[in-house]
Design a protein around this motif. Structure first.
Motif, PDB file in Angstrom:
ATOM      1  N   ASP A  41      11.749  12.078  23.864  1.00 25.19           N
ATOM      2  CA  ASP A  41      12.605  12.820  24.799  1.00 25.19           C
ATOM      3  C   ASP A  41      12.778  14.292  24.471  1.00 25.19           C
ATOM      4  OD1 ASP A  41      13.152  10.553  26.374  1.00 25.19           O
ATOM      5  OD2 ASP A  41      14.721   9.908  24.998  1.00 25.19           O
ATOM      6  N   TYR A  42      12.575  14.659  23.217  1.00 28.80           N
ATOM      7  CA  TYR A  42      12.866  16.032  22.810  1.00 28.80           C
ATOM      8  C   TYR A  42      11.667  16.658  22.118  1.00 28.80           C
ATOM      9  CZ  TYR A  42      17.693  14.498  23.568  1.00 28.80           C
ATOM     10  OH  TYR A  42      18.843  13.995  24.118  1.00 28.80           O
ATOM     11  N   SER A  43      11.462  17.949  22.368  1.00 30.09           N
ATOM     12  CA  SER A  43      10.376  18.661  21.712  1.00 30.09           C
ATOM     13  C   SER A  43      10.674  20.160  21.733  1.00 30.09           C
ATOM     14  CB  SER A  43       9.040  18.397  22.420  1.00 30.09           C
ATOM     15  OG  SER A  43       9.062  18.938  23.738  1.00 30.09           O
ATOM     16  N   VAL A  44       9.951  20.906  20.919  1.00 32.25           N
ATOM     17  CA  VAL A  44      10.014  22.367  20.934  1.00 32.25           C
ATOM     18  C   VAL A  44       8.584  22.886  20.925  1.00 32.25           C
ATOM     19  CG1 VAL A  44      12.252  22.521  19.752  1.00 32.25           C
ATOM     20  CG2 VAL A  44      10.144  22.509  18.409  1.00 32.25           C
ATOM     21  N   ASP A  45       8.422  24.087  21.415  1.00 31.18           N
ATOM     22  CA  ASP A  45       7.092  24.693  21.446  1.00 31.18           C
ATOM     23  C   ASP A  45       7.262  26.176  21.154  1.00 31.18           C
ATOM     24  OD1 ASP A  45       4.470  25.255  21.738  1.00 31.18           O
ATOM     25  OD2 ASP A  45       4.393  25.001  23.912  1.00 31.18           O
ATOM     26  N   GLY A  62      32.898   8.501  29.322  1.00 30.26           N
ATOM     27  CA  GLY A  62      32.078   8.604  30.518  1.00 30.26           C
ATOM     28  C   GLY A  62      31.048   9.700  30.521  1.00 30.26           C
ATOM     29  N   PHE A  63      30.646  10.172  29.334  1.00 28.34           N
ATOM     30  CA  PHE A  63      29.555  11.159  29.307  1.00 28.34           C
ATOM     31  C   PHE A  63      28.631  10.840  28.132  1.00 28.34           C
ATOM     32  CE2 PHE A  63      33.343  13.167  27.374  1.00 28.34           C
ATOM     33  CZ  PHE A  63      32.881  13.489  26.100  1.00 28.34           C
ATOM     34  N   PRO A  64      27.421  11.372  28.131  1.00 34.15           N
ATOM     35  CA  PRO A  64      26.431  10.986  27.122  1.00 34.15           C
ATOM     36  C   PRO A  64      26.692  11.593  25.757  1.00 34.15           C
ATOM     37  CG  PRO A  64      25.520  12.651  28.571  1.00 34.15           C
ATOM     38  CD  PRO A  64      26.834  12.257  29.167  1.00 34.15           C
ATOM     39  N   GLY A  65      26.274  10.866  24.737  1.00 38.53           N
ATOM     40  CA  GLY A  65      26.338  11.353  23.372  1.00 38.53           C
ATOM     41  C   GLY A  65      25.012  11.136  22.691  1.00 38.53           C
ATOM     42  N   VAL A  66      24.709  11.969  21.707  1.00 39.90           N
ATOM     43  CA  VAL A  66      23.445  11.860  20.989  1.00 39.90           C
ATOM     44  C   VAL A  66      23.668  12.282  19.546  1.00 39.90           C
ATOM     45  CG1 VAL A  66      22.740  14.174  21.707  1.00 39.90           C
ATOM     46  CG2 VAL A  66      21.013  12.548  20.945  1.00 39.90           C
ATOM     47  N   ARG A  67      23.004  11.606  18.634  1.00 39.91           N
ATOM     48  CA  ARG A  67      23.054  11.991  17.221  1.00 39.91           C
ATOM     49  C   ARG A  67      21.736  12.645  16.845  1.00 39.91           C
ATOM     50  NH1 ARG A  67      24.514   7.560  12.743  1.00 39.91           N
ATOM     51  NH2 ARG A  67      26.612   8.456  12.739  1.00 39.91           N
ATOM     52  N   ALA A 110      16.441  21.581  20.048  1.00 39.43           N
ATOM     53  CA  ALA A 110      15.989  20.845  21.235  1.00 39.43           C
ATOM     54  C   ALA A 110      17.124  20.053  21.873  1.00 39.43           C
ATOM     55  CB  ALA A 110      14.843  19.911  20.857  1.00 39.43           C
ATOM     56  N   VAL A 111      17.906  19.360  21.061  1.00 40.81           N
ATOM     57  CA  VAL A 111      19.004  18.535  21.586  1.00 40.81           C
ATOM     58  C   VAL A 111      20.089  19.406  22.207  1.00 40.81           C
ATOM     59  CG1 VAL A 111      20.897  17.029  20.877  1.00 40.81           C
ATOM     60  CG2 VAL A 111      18.575  16.568  20.075  1.00 40.81           C
ATOM     61  N   THR A 112      20.424  20.510  21.544  1.00 41.17           N
ATOM     62  CA  THR A 112      21.474  21.386  22.070  1.00 41.17           C
ATOM     63  C   THR A 112      21.041  22.056  23.361  1.00 41.17           C
ATOM     64  OG1 THR A 112      22.176  21.833  19.792  1.00 41.17           O
ATOM     65  CG2 THR A 112      23.040  23.269  21.511  1.00 41.17           C
ATOM     66  N   LYS A 113      19.816  22.509  23.414  1.00 39.97           N
ATOM     67  CA  LYS A 113      19.337  23.165  24.629  1.00 39.97           C
ATOM     68  C   LYS A 113      19.353  22.204  25.815  1.00 39.97           C
ATOM     69  CE  LYS A 113      15.798  26.140  26.558  1.00 39.97           C
ATOM     70  NZ  LYS A 113      15.888  25.486  27.881  1.00 39.97           N
ATOM     71  N   GLY A 151      28.786  16.775  27.387  1.00 46.05           N
ATOM     72  CA  GLY A 151      28.014  15.945  26.464  1.00 46.05           C
ATOM     73  C   GLY A 151      28.548  16.116  25.057  1.00 46.05           C
ATOM     74  N   LEU A 152      28.265  15.154  24.208  1.00 40.98           N
ATOM     75  CA  LEU A 152      28.677  15.194  22.808  1.00 40.98           C
ATOM     76  C   LEU A 152      27.446  15.121  21.922  1.00 40.98           C
ATOM     77  CD1 LEU A 152      30.716  14.996  20.434  1.00 40.98           C
ATOM     78  CD2 LEU A 152      30.764  12.510  20.830  1.00 40.98           C
ATOM     79  N   ILE A 153      27.341  16.047  20.998  1.00 41.02           N
ATOM     80  CA  ILE A 153      26.266  16.045  20.004  1.00 41.02           C
ATOM     81  C   ILE A 153      26.896  15.829  18.632  1.00 41.02           C
ATOM     82  CG2 ILE A 153      24.473  17.406  18.862  1.00 41.02           C
ATOM     83  CD1 ILE A 153      24.155  18.956  21.496  1.00 41.02           C
TER      84      ILE A 153
END
Length: 401
Positions: free
Chosen positions: A60-64, A255-260, A271-274, A287-289
């Motif tokens: 799901d995530y990448s950088v270039d 009620g919103f997405p979270g990711v570690r 990548a996750v923050t962007k 969202g929550l990181i």
């Protein structure tokens, strides 16, 4: 500052001199609660760069980035750590009242800070020196606060970076209210829309203010990203004593997405923050990181971490150091050599020396100036208090005290 610079300059598009990750042609994905990447005994999180400096793929995530952009990210990490080390040294030498170190959390701050667009608004705690650097703010600014010379001297509107917040978790409510205003003003829904980010630690997530901010952000679909730097300790209390489940999972209850994300991986954090900021600015809500990292230094210079954590734990985390892994990546990819690293170390030392000299030359404020800006048009009560204060100090004149 060295050569008159204050850090990387912002571009007209709102990013920094570093370009954003290239967007795929496919429709933009929805953020999900992610547990797909595991690393040994570590919890599952998004990771693009292993502790050994090897690139790994994520679905799901990448950088270039360009080669220079990779080097610039490492430059950020090195200079920010060097300035932070100087802050600790200055406090130990009696030049600061206190210092809150970011040692070990550089990747979380630089990765997220470089993901910000120029129009985005930041609400920090008192430890976001790396994010401050990314916003092109003179690094001397927080030193006036910790030296007791001022309350922090930067223009929050100019730099889109609010003042440092000492009250634990309070800035999340400020950020949510600001984000609600962004939505009411219609400044979202496009690539040029505004997003808001609020930084806090794992201890703050137990505060009522933070959870109330979650409620309001969810109810109003506010364009705010909550960025939790889980450095494993709320001063001396380990995170497992205040949370029985991963912190990012709390987002689903509101009620919103979270990711570690691996908070020691500057690429994954970027990548996750962007992605979260892009979702927010396009009207997809908060969202929550959870940036899973480690506080290598003490909570502040008044803390003694040897009283509550083992040296073996610190040694294990030192192997995951954000600077070491990025340096290893540059070496393995042939993007930098020993001459580059030596020159960068010398550059960071020059920044630190310049910072030290300016801190030591800060003028001592008139003690009575604390009354000057309480109210914009003055106050009879404040005038009375000032007179009493001055009379008290005058009573010591000639006494040798």
């Amino acid at each position: 500052m060295v050569n008159g610079e204050r850090g990387p300059r912002a571009t007209k598009s709102g990013g920094t001199t570093r370009t954003a990750a290239k967007k795929p042609a496919a429709p933009r994905k929805k953020a999900t609660t992610d547990r797909s990447v595991a690393n040994g005994t570590d919890p599952a999180f998004v990771q693009l760069l292993t502790p050994e400096g090897d690139r790994v793929e994520h679905p799901d995530y990448s950088v270039d980035f360009t080669d220079q952009e990779y080097r610039d990210l490492y430059r950020d990490l090195v200079i920010v750590r060097r300035l932070d080390t100087e802050g600790t040294t200055l406090q130990r030498q009696g030049q600061l009242g206190i210092w809150a170190s970011l040692n070990g959390q550089e990747a979380a701050q630089i990765g997220s800070g470089r993901a910000l667009a120029q129009q985005d608004m930041v609400f920090p705690t008192y430890r976001e020196h790396g994010v401050l650097w990314c916003r092109d703010i003179d690094p001397i600014m927080p030193f006036g606060l910790f030296r007791g010379v001022d309350l922090g001297g930067w223009d929050s509107r100019k730099y889109k970076f609010n003042m440092y917040t000492i009250v634990i978790g309070a800035q999340t409510l400020h950020a949510t209210g600001y984000a609600m205003g962004v939505k009411l003003d219609g400044k979202m829904g496009t690539d040029d829309g505004e997003a808001v980010i609020a930084y806090f630690g794992d201890g703050a997530i137990s505060q009522g203010d933070v959870n109330e901010a979650f409620v309001y952000a969810a109810a109003y679909d506010a364009p705010v990203v909550f960025f939790c730097q889980n450095n494993q300790y709320a001063i001396s209390v380990p995170v497992h004593k205040q949370a029985k489940a991963p912190l990012f999972e709390r987002a689903s209850g509101f009620g919103f997405p979270g990711v570690r994300v691996d908070g020691n991986d500057v690429l994954a954090t970027y990548a996750v923050t962007k992605d979260a900021l892009d979702r927010a600015r396009h009207g997809e809500g908060p969202g929550l990181i959870e940036a899973y990292t480690y506080r290598m230094a003490a909570h502040t210079t008044t803390d003694d971490p040897t009283r509550y954590r083992d040296r073996s734990e610190e040694d294990a985390w030192r192997l995951k150091d954000p600077l070491s892994r990025m340096k290893a990546f540059l070496e393995k990819q042939g993007l930098a050599d020993e001459d580059y690293f030596a020159e960068l170390t010398a550059e960071a030392d020059r920044y630190a020396l310049d910072l030290r000299e300016r801190v030591l030359s800060m003028p001592e404020p008139d003690p009575s100036s604390i009354f000057d800006h309480v109210y914009p048009n003055g106050s009879p009560l404040i005038d009375e208090q000032r007179a009493e204060f001055l009379a008290y100090h005058a009573s010591f004149e000639g006494s040798g005290h």
